[in-house]
Each structure stands twice: as structure tokens, then as C-alpha cells.
Design a protein around this motif. Structure first.
Motif, PDB file in Angstrom:
ATOM      1  N   PHE A 620      33.229 -19.008   1.560  1.00  0.00           N
ATOM      2  CA  PHE A 620      31.964 -18.508   2.105  1.00  0.00           C
ATOM      3  C   PHE A 620      32.126 -18.159   3.577  1.00  0.00           C
ATOM      4  N   ASP A 626      28.636 -12.792  -0.183  1.00  0.00           N
ATOM      5  CA  ASP A 626      29.049 -14.197  -0.255  1.00  0.00           C
ATOM      6  C   ASP A 626      27.934 -15.081  -0.792  1.00  0.00           C
ATOM      7  N   ARG A 627      26.697 -14.737  -0.468  1.00  0.00           N
ATOM      8  CA  ARG A 627      25.581 -15.527  -0.996  1.00  0.00           C
ATOM      9  C   ARG A 627      25.458 -15.341  -2.506  1.00  0.00           C
ATOM     10  N   LEU A 630      28.030 -17.467  -3.994  1.00  0.00           N
ATOM     11  CA  LEU A 630      27.596 -18.855  -3.909  1.00  0.00           C
ATOM     12  C   LEU A 630      26.600 -19.188  -5.013  1.00  0.00           C
ATOM     13  N   ARG A 648      33.345 -23.316   3.657  1.00  0.00           N
ATOM     14  CA  ARG A 648      32.599 -22.436   4.546  1.00  0.00           C
ATOM     15  C   ARG A 648      33.411 -22.190   5.810  1.00  0.00           C
ATOM     16  N   ASP A 665      22.233 -17.477   5.649  1.00  0.00           N
ATOM     17  CA  ASP A 665      23.460 -18.103   5.157  1.00  0.00           C
ATOM     18  C   ASP A 665      23.338 -19.628   5.146  1.00  0.00           C
TER      19      ASP A 665
END
Length: 794
Positions: A620, A626-627, A630, A648, A665
Motif C-alpha cells: 500500500f 491501492d485502496r 486493499l 504500508r 488513505d
């Protein structure tokens, strides 16, 4: 004097091989080197013409007919030097013999494509359309030849005007993405009936064009019927026995292949001796070969490439050498050409249109069916050549009818594209991403694959992502199949239509394994799996993927990376065309996209749900992609057999305008921790790590220190510096391109590169960008107006 005159008029036959140019022999005066030159010239010319006609979406048969005409007396053949050097008269017997051997086996392949069971299941509307399309051209035939015997001539003209080229029609439908639509199904069923009836009528025409005695014609027809009955009673059981002894997954014995091909030649000999042409026997043998199992598919593989690629184009040249457009001179001849074309169109299109309207088919679809059924092809040329050989047609009428076949086939694609524009019904489409406010809603995934080797990894990824929600996960597993000129592609289309499951490109081998894999997983898990098949040219198959995602309201598109795992652990590219498919989908996808770099997640076989033990790492860096990765990692964390590590990487200092994104984020990471702890109260299999990311070296070191994982989840466009100086696959992003490269030392870690759907981008903008990208890459694709060529088993 008479002997010398005869010798002058009848040149000595050619010897087979020469002693070579150094011995003073001219290779063009010997049969073998000359036929090799002729084959090479024909193949090059027809392939170049096919390439030039590709932007017009024309089938290859159009290029082959034009190529044959260009090599004949209508164009290049006007040069006597060219004809004497390349196509001398004494070589034409060898050329015709080789061309007819190729044609013999091609008609065997056409018979293999026709399934009598499918014809018996043809609906009343398709049957009526087929019969009307055959009957009306017989009524509206034009008189082209003066003094011809009326009986044989009328039958030949009726067959020539009423015939529909089944293989050519199938490829046109596939090009226009209509093959598995309702209108495509009716057209294919009607064309299959039309093909069988046309061959029966052709046998009648050949019998009538013999000596002219009705009694002789009757004996020819009765003998032919007895021979067909003998094939059905004696040869079919033998072929069925060979098919039963050729199970799935095992090679077909060479003896069976040789025996079948010998039977084709023997049947051709018998029907030629009877007097109805050798091609008829080969066609009948192809029809009676059992279509179930791998036997028919292996026969196609053994024969089609050599025959269709090399020998069959010679038949078009053989026809072209007999076609002299110069014989069509004067107002009468050109008027006859216009009359024949008008009769062909009015009879075929009009008959089909009226029958379709009586069957309550809408007017636009009825007219489209009419133009589709007016497609001509190779069988048309066979009819005309037999008519010319039997003196039923003269040179002028032959040229007129060849041009008629060319014009009607050429018009099919542009006319259908102009008149058939089905309305797109927009389905309610709310969830286009994995990350959503309504976390308990159903997740729909469109998972694509090229080969059966991708299936275990796809199923293991799906199993890892199913979560624990009550509504769970629905997966549409789409087998992406490249449409080719091979007959097996048409056989595969028919099988896909029949059972709705993905089948391998061979049309036979491994199909049952694929079906069992998906059915077994669907029964043993809480995931709903719906297999589908998409068959299209690679230049346009991205439209099938995009349109299928829209129609199925998918939230995630799972695409295979264009490189596959080799035995030594390296990744080898399937070809640039496959890479372009992924790039085009990434540009215009209506939902989130995940590119799967498959390094054998779970091994070479599907892992049962209770035995799933995978370790997954989510890298991440921040940002929407990236979210989204996730959010998928959070679903995986719910699975009891999945250990998820969130790494992260701290961001460098940024301007104030990015503070909102940074806060988003942070909220996403905290939400992941909360979901993971709720799903797995013990927390033993969910871990969180902070990594430094000041520069490329630190990021590389951090990734290498993380250890081995079965799967990496990364965003496609994170705010991170590229980890490679020069990436081979920039479409994977700065992190994904490194994990998919040879510099990443693990050969067992698969990678999922995720791009989140961006609702701020207008779909019209995406379409324009996609069109510009296709123009840059030199694609000749035309965006289809119809629904994609995809079949599904509901």
C-alpha cells in the motif's frame, strides 16, 4: 504431316522434376517446380489481398476469388508471356488435379462442420426461412445461356442463385459479433439446412447434365442413394467404433486417421465413377463422422491447415483461369450481369425476408437475415465449375455468375453493418468497484482466461476472495478464443452454442476437464460460477470483454497477463496482440480491472476450499488503485485459510492539495484493520507493517525483506517511483512491472495488479481514447454495433 500436326497441337507432357539450372534445364518446364511456384504465387497474392480487404471486414474467400480472377485472363493472364511461363496449358492438368484433391478434403471438413442433430433440432422458423431462400431463386432465375438444355440449366442456375456458403457465413457472423445472438442462430441453422439441400440438388443437376437420357439420370440417382445408404450402414459404425476408442486426453491412433482419410478418397472415387462428382462422396463421409469426442477435432487439425492454407487457394486460381471478364461485353452482357445479380438478391433476400416476416421476425432483422443468407462462397464456384465442365454454362455465363457470387458476398458485411443496429438495453449498474459503501452486497467478477492452464489459478483467486457475506460472490468465467480461418473455430462455436461452457481452441481436447472443474467448484463452494465463451478476432475481443462486463454488471474484471509461466520459472509472452487486448480493456473498462500475473497460485491444480492455505501481501502506497487492492485484501482476510500482510509504505512530504487524499488513505487502512479484526478476532493471520519509502532502493529492499508470499496485491498507479529503469510492461504500473519482471527473484509468487474504476471519466471520452489507441497501434478493428459474441450457461 498429320502426325507432326498432332504433335504440334498436343505438346508432350511435362516431366516431374528437372536436373537443375546448372544442367541447362528450365525448372518452369517441369511439373513439380512449376506447381511449387504456382502455389507460392497464389498464397502470397491471396494473403496480401486478404490483408488489404481486412479494414472492410471481408472474409478471406473474397480475396481468394479476386486473386483467382487477377491471375486469369481478366488481368495478368492477358500477358501471353506470363501465361506461358507460369500457367502453361500443359501444366493445367496438374494444377486442376492438386486443386481438386485439396477441394476434396475441404469438402470433407465442411461435412465435419455440419451436425445433422443440430439440423434436426432446427426450429420451424429457421426451416421455413431456409426453404424460402432456396425456392424463390428457382422461380426468379434468369436465362443467361441460349440453346442450353433447359432441365440441367435450370437446376444449375437455381442452385447457383439459392446456395448459402455455410463456412463463409459463420465467419462473417463472428466478425460482426452476431454468431451467438438470436439472429445468428437462425442464420446458421437455416444455412446448415440450405447446405444439405444444395448438395442434394447439385447431385441432381450433375445427374441430369450427363448423357441427357432420363433413364441414365435415374440410374445415377438410384446408385448414389444406394451408395449413401451403404456408407451410413457400413462406414458409420466403423467410424463410431474408432471414435469410441479415442477417449479424451489420449492421442488418436494414426491408423484411425489414415483409415478415415483413405475412406474419403475411396468415397470420392466411387461417386466420381457413379457420375455425381468425387466431392459429393467426401462431403457425405464428413457428415457421417461422429461429432462427439476428440476424434472429429483431431481429423480437422490434421487436414485443415495444409488444405485450407496451401491447396484450396489453387481451386480459386483454377476458376480464375476460366473466368474472362472480357467475355462480358456490350449492353446485353452487362445487362445480363445486372439481371443475374438482381435476381440473386431479389430471390434470396426476398424469399428469406418474406419467410422471416411470416415467422413474426421484425422487419429490420428479417432484412438482415436476407442479406446474410445471400452469402456465396466456395460451393458456388464448385457448382459453376461443374456446370462449365458439363457444357451447361459457356464462358460468358460462367464469368457473369462468378462476378455475381463476388458482388453478393462482398456486399454482405457493409450492408449488415448499416442496417442491423440492435438496441442496447442498459441494465441497472450501481457497483463498479470492490470498495463500496454497501459492503454486504453481491460482488460480481468477470474472470477471463485464454487456456485451461489458467483455470486453477483463477479458481484459487476466486476462492480466496469469496468472503463470508451471505450474498457472496458471482463469477462469470469467460474463455477468450481467437477466431481464425480454421474450420475448427466454427466447430468450437457450435459446441459452445450447444453446451455453453468454455472449450479449448482445439474444439475437443480437455473440454470435459474444463467443464468439470467449473461445475465442481460451483457445487462445492458458496460461489456462483457461470462459464461463458467469447470467440472473436484479437483486434476486437476487448469489446466482447467490455460489453460483457456491462451486461453482467461486473464490479471487477480479472484479466490474464499476456505472459505465461514456463518450466524454468520464466514468463514467456503469448504475443503482442494479447498485450494490446489488456491495454484496450484498461483504457475503457466500465469497472475495476485486475491483471493477473500467474505463477501457479496453489500449484497446477485447484485447491479444495478446506485446504486453502495461502499467504497474501498487499503493498500500500496510497491512491485510488491501492485502496481498491486493499478492499480486495480485506475480503481475502475473511477466509480462514488466507494469511494477509498489509505493508504500508510511508509517503514523502507532499503539497497541501494532497492532504485529503492522504486522509482517505489513512481511513482506508484503519477500515482494513477494523474489518480484519472483526472477521478474524484472533488476529493471528492478519498483520500490519510500516515500511520506509524514501527512494527506489529502500522500496526494493523492503519488498525483498518481506519474504515469500503466494500472492501480491498492488495498485496499478500508486504514488511511487518506478522500481525499474526500463519496464517491459508499463501497463502494470511502477510496482507491478517490477514484480512481473525477471529481476524479481521469486518464481512462485503470483501478482494481482488492480486499477480502480474512475467514475469521473465520461464513457464517451473513454471510447474516443480507445479508438485513438487502436489507430496508433494499427488495428483494423471496427467497433461492432451488435452485442458481443458470447454464449453463457445460465
Amino acid at each position: 504431316m498429320s502426325g507432326s500436326a498432332a504433335a504440334a497441337s498436343c505438346p508432350a507432357p511435362m516431366k516431374a522434376t528437372s536436373n537443375g539450372a546448372w544442367q541447362g534445364d528450365d525448372p518452369l518446364h517441369f511439373a513439380l517446380p512449376l506447381i511449387i511456384l504456382q502455389i507460392c504465387l497464389v498464397v502470397v497474392l491471396t494473403r496480401v489481398l486478404a490483408f488489404l480487404l481486412r479494414p472492410l471486414r471481408q472474409p478471406r474467400v473474397v480475396a481468394e476469388i479476386i486473386g483467382g480472377i487477377l491471375l486469369g485472363p481478366s488481368a495478368l493472364g492477358r500477358s501471353s508471356r506470363f501465361m506461358k511461363a507460369v500457367f502453361p496449358k500443359q501444366s493445367l492438368t496438374v494444377l486442376d488435379t492438386v486443386a481438386n484433391i485439396g477441394l476434396l478434403f475441404f469438402l470433407f471438413l465442411v461435412g465435419l462442420e455440419l451436425d445433422l442433430r443440430a439440423i434436426r433440432r432446427t426450429g420451424k422458423s429457421a426451416l421455413a426461412i431456409a426453404l424460402a431462400g432456396i425456392s424463390l431463386p428457382f422461380v426468379l432465375r434468369a436465362t443467361v445461356v441460349k440453346g442450353a438444355r433447359q432441365g440441367p440449366f435450370l437446376v444449375f442456375m437455381g442452385v447457383a442463385l439459392s446456395i448459402t456458403a455455410f463456412p463463409v457465413l459463420a465467419r462473417i457472423l463472428a466478425e460482426l459479433k452476431l454468431l451467438t445472438t438470436d439472429i445468428g442462430g437462425v442464420a446458421m441453422s437455416a444455412a446448415a439446412v440450405n447446405d444439405v439441400v444444395a448438395w442434394v440438388l447439385l447431385a441432381l443437376a450433375v445427374a441430369l447434365s450427363g448423357s441427357g437420357s432420363p433413364l441414365v439420370a435415374l440410374w445415377v440417382l438410384l446408385t448414389a442413394a444406394a451408395f449413401i445408404a451403404a456408407l451410413a450402414l457400413l462406414l458409420r459404425p466403423a467410424l463410431a467404433w474408432m471414435a469410441r476408442r479415442s477417449p479424451e486426453g489420449e492421442p488418436v491412433r494414426e491408423l484411425y486417421i489414415c483409415a478415415t482419410l483413405s475412406a474419403v478418397l475411396a468415397a470420392g472415387f466411387v461417386t466420381d465413377a457413379i457420375g455425381i462428382n468425387a466431392l459429393f462422396g467426401a462431403f457425405v463421409v464428413g457428415i457421417i463422422v461422429p461429432k462427439d469426442g476428440p476424434f472429429a477435432g483431431v481429423l480437422i487439425e490434421k487436414v485443415e491447415d495444409l488444405v485450407s492454407g496451401l491447396f484450396l487457394p489453387l481451386y480459386f486460381v483454377s476458376s480464375g483461369l476460366k473466368t474472362d471478364v472480357a467475355t462480358i461485353r456490350g449492353a446485353r452482357s452487362w445487362g445480363l450481369l445486372a439481371l443475374v445479380v438482381a435476381n440473386a438478391c431479389l430471390g434470396k433476400i426476398g424469399g428469406t425476408f418474406l419467410a422471416a416476416r411470416l415467422a413474426r421476425v421484425p422487419a429490420r432483422e428479417s432484412l438482415t437475415l436476407g442479406f446474410l443468407m445471400n452469402t456465396k462462397g466456395l460451393v458456388e464456384l464448385i457448382v459453376l465449375n461443374i456446370g462449365l465442365d458439363r457444357k451447361v454454362l459457356n464462358d460468358e455465363s460462367f464469368a457473369i455468375l462468378v462476378l455475381m457470387a463476388l458482388v453478393t458476398t462482398f456486399l454482405t458485411t457493409p450492408v449488415v453493418m448499416a442496417i442491423y443496429k440492435p438496441a442496447r438495453r442498459a441494465a441497472p449498474y450501481k457497483h463498479r468497484a470492490v470498495d463500496r459503501a454497501d459492503a454486504g452486497s453481491e460482488l460480481r467478477v468477470l474472470a477471463c482466461f485464454h487456456t485451461s492452464r489458467n483455470i486453477p489459478t483463477i479458481i484459487n483467486v476466486v476462492e480466496s476472495s469469496r468472503g463470508t457475506r451471505r450474498r457472496g460472490l458471482t463469477v462469470y468465467a469467460v474463455h477468450l478464443v481467437e477466431l481464425s480461418e480454421r474450420s475448427s473455430a466454427i466447430s468450437m462455436v457450435q459446441r459452445a452454442r450447444r453446451n455453453g461452457v468454455p472449450v479449448p481452441a482445439s474444439g475437443g481436447k480437455g473440454g470435459e476437464v474444463v467443464q468439470v472443474a467449473f461445475e465442481a467448484y460451483g457445487r462445492l463452494s458458496s460461489v456462483s460460477v457461470r462459464p461463458m465463451t467469447a470467440i472473436s478476432d484479437l483486434a476486437t475481443i476487448h469489446r466482447d470483454i467490455i460489453d460483457s462486463a456491462l451486461r453482467k454488471r461486473a464490479a471487477l474484471l480479472l484479466l490474464p497477463f499476456h505472459k505465461t509461466l514456463q518450466l524454468d520459472g520464466s514468463l514467456e509472452s503469448l504475443g503482442h496482440a494479447y498485450r494490446l487486448v489488456n491495454k484496450r480493456v484498461l483504457r475503457a473498462a466500465p469497472c475495476s480491472v485486475a491483471l493477473l500475473v500467474d505463477r501457479g497460485l496453489g500449484g497446477a491444480a485447484q485447491v479444495p476450499s478446506r485446504d486453502v492455505v495461502f499467504s497474501v501481501a498487499a503493498l500500500f502506497f496510497g491512491g485510488p488503485d491501492d485502496r481498491e487492492a486493499l478492499a480486495l485484501a480485506a475480503r481475502m482476510a475473511e477466509h480462514p485459510g488466507i494469511a494477509v500482510t498489509l505493508a504500508r509504505f510511508a509517503r514523502a512530504a507532499r503539497v497541501d492539495s494532497d492532504e485529503a487524499d492522504r486522509a482517505t488513505d489513512d481511513a482506508a487502512v484503519e477500515a482494513f484493520k477494523a474489518k480484519a479484526s472483526k472477521a478474524r478476532p484472533d488476529g493471528a493471520s492478519v498483520s500490519y507493517e510500516e515500511k520506509a519509502s524514501a527512494g527506489r532502493a529502500e522500496v526494493l529492499a523492503a519488498i525483498r525483506e518481506m519474504g515469500r508470499f503466494n500472492l501480491f496485491l498492488v495498485g496499478r498507479s500508486p504514488p511511487a517511483e518506478p522500481l525499474l529503469e526500463r519496464a517491459d510492461c508499463p501497463e502494470l504500473g511502477p510496482i507491478g512491472s517490477y514484480l512481473a519482471s525477471s529481476e524479481f527473484t521469486s518464481t512462485t509468487t503470483s501478482v494481482l495488479v488492480i486499477q480502480r474504476y474512475d467514475p469521473s471519466r465520461d464513457q464517451s471520452e473513454l471510447s474516443e481514447e480507445l479508438a485513438a489507441a487502436e489507430e496508433e497501434t494499427g488495428s483494423n478493428a471496427v467497433v461492432p454495433m451488435a452485442s458481443p459474441d458470447v454464449t453463457e450457461l445460465e
